[in-house]
Motif scaffolding. Structure first.
Motif, PDB file in Angstrom:
ATOM      1  N   UNK A  51       0.533  -1.514  -0.078  1.00 26.31           N
ATOM      2  CA  UNK A  51       0.377  -0.495   0.225  1.00 26.31           C
ATOM      3  C   UNK A  51       0.475   1.168   0.181  1.00 26.31           C
ATOM      4  N   UNK A  52       2.078   0.950   0.800  1.00 25.80           N
ATOM      5  CA  UNK A  52       2.892   1.954   0.746  1.00 25.80           C
ATOM      6  C   UNK A  52       3.524   2.517  -0.213  1.00 25.80           C
ATOM      7  N   UNK A  53       3.865   1.953  -1.037  1.00 22.99           N
ATOM      8  CA  UNK A  53       4.341   1.658  -2.505  1.00 22.99           C
ATOM      9  C   UNK A  53       3.304   2.070  -2.920  1.00 22.99           C
ATOM     10  N   UNK A  54       2.217   1.743  -3.725  1.00 28.12           N
ATOM     11  CA  UNK A  54       1.168   2.255  -4.314  1.00 28.12           C
ATOM     12  C   UNK A  54       0.625   3.918  -3.770  1.00 28.12           C
ATOM     13  N   UNK A  55       0.578   4.124  -2.949  1.00 21.73           N
ATOM     14  CA  UNK A  55       0.205   5.286  -2.667  1.00 21.73           C
ATOM     15  C   UNK A  55       1.768   6.529  -2.652  1.00 21.73           C
ATOM     16  N   UNK A  56       2.605   6.251  -2.612  1.00 24.45           N
ATOM     17  CA  UNK A  56       4.253   6.668  -3.236  1.00 24.45           C
ATOM     18  C   UNK A  56       3.845   6.764  -4.662  1.00 24.45           C
ATOM     19  N   UNK A  57       3.886   5.987  -5.825  1.00 33.17           N
ATOM     20  CA  UNK A  57       4.065   6.142  -6.776  1.00 33.17           C
ATOM     21  C   UNK A  57       2.148   6.569  -7.448  1.00 33.17           C
ATOM     22  N   UNK A  58       1.462   6.945  -6.690  1.00 32.09           N
ATOM     23  CA  UNK A  58       0.075   7.712  -6.867  1.00 32.09           C
ATOM     24  C   UNK A  58       0.325   9.711  -6.424  1.00 32.09           C
ATOM     25  N   UNK A  59       0.871   9.524  -5.365  1.00 30.24           N
ATOM     26  CA  UNK A  59       1.726  10.746  -4.636  1.00 30.24           C
ATOM     27  C   UNK A  59       2.513  11.433  -5.957  1.00 30.24           C
ATOM     28  N   UNK A  60       3.487  10.974  -6.272  1.00 26.97           N
ATOM     29  CA  UNK A  60       3.882  11.427  -7.332  1.00 26.97           C
ATOM     30  C   UNK A  60       3.798  11.754  -8.411  1.00 26.97           C
TER      31      UNK A  60
END
Length: 225
Positions: A202-211
């Motif tokens: 989830x952290x990776x998905x949200x990190x990519x999404x935020x970027x």
């Protein structure tokens, strides 16, 4: 530990398609609804305004989990009537569809507040300029709404992340997303590291999404720099 990590990762990732599909379709549907509701609120129709505000109060004032349960278990209350249409009943009562509807309606309520707030923050002079050019309310909204959406991107990016995190609750009805497989694994192995693996995904998905959202925001507001 590393072997367990890889084993858990392979199984949990089987739920990635459901998590991503719920996130993407939920975000898109909620965004479209929010734009429509924001425009309708700007028309200052008493009936429409009261209806939309009541909807916003209901969906922002109650927990998403409760909304999921109501939407998922609700159709069963009309089972006798809906049993006449088995294909339709199977569709509207499927866990994925119910989770999608709940996420869409919940996010649309919050997103409407964001978009409408951005629309109201537009200087009054711009509204008056459009009026002076002979534009009606709808024509004015076509001009000013894109500008408002650009100004709302910074706040809206947080709502996008909340939708992705909200998909984790879909496993409660149940949808076999990332959390669905994580719960199934935990029920078999009782290992807390299972949720560490899920949390990292989830952290990776949200990190990519935020970027991605930051890039979109920077591109959209380039003309103001």
């Amino acid at each position: 530990m590393s072997d367990n990590f890889i084993f858990y990762l392979k199984i949990i990732l089987q739920g990635l398609p459901d998590t991503l599909s719920l996130s993407i379709f939920g975000i898109l549907s909620a965004g479209i609804l929010a734009i429509v509701f924001s425009c309708l609120l700007s028309l200052n129709s008493k009936l429409l305004t009261k209806t939309i505000r009541t909807y916003i109060i209901i969906f922002t004032g109650s927990p998403l989990l409760v909304q999921l349960f109501l939407i998922y278990y609700g159709p069963s209350q009309f089972g006798e009537f809906l049993s006449k249409y088995p294909a339709f009943y199977d569709f509207i009562s499927s866990p994925w569809f119910c989770a999608y509807i709940a996420l869409t309606l919940n996010s649309a309520a919050y997103t409407t507040q964001i978009f409408y707030g951005a629309l109201k923050s537009i200087p009054q002079g711009q509204w008056q300029a459009c009026s002076a050019l002979g534009m009606n309310k709808i024509q004015t909204l076509k001009i000013l709404m894109p500008y408002a959406l650009k100004r709302a991107l910074s706040t809206y990016s947080n709502e996008v992340v909340f939708v992705v995190k909200g998909t984790a609750l879909a496993s409660m009805i149940p949808v076999m997303d990332l959390m669905g497989y994580s719960n199934a694994l935990n029920g078999e192995y009782y290992d807390f590291s299972i949720f560490v693996v899920a949390g990292l995904i989830y952290l990776l998905i949200n990190g990519i999404l935020s970027t991605i959202m930051r890039i979109i925001e920077k591109t959209a507001l380039t003309f103001e720099n």
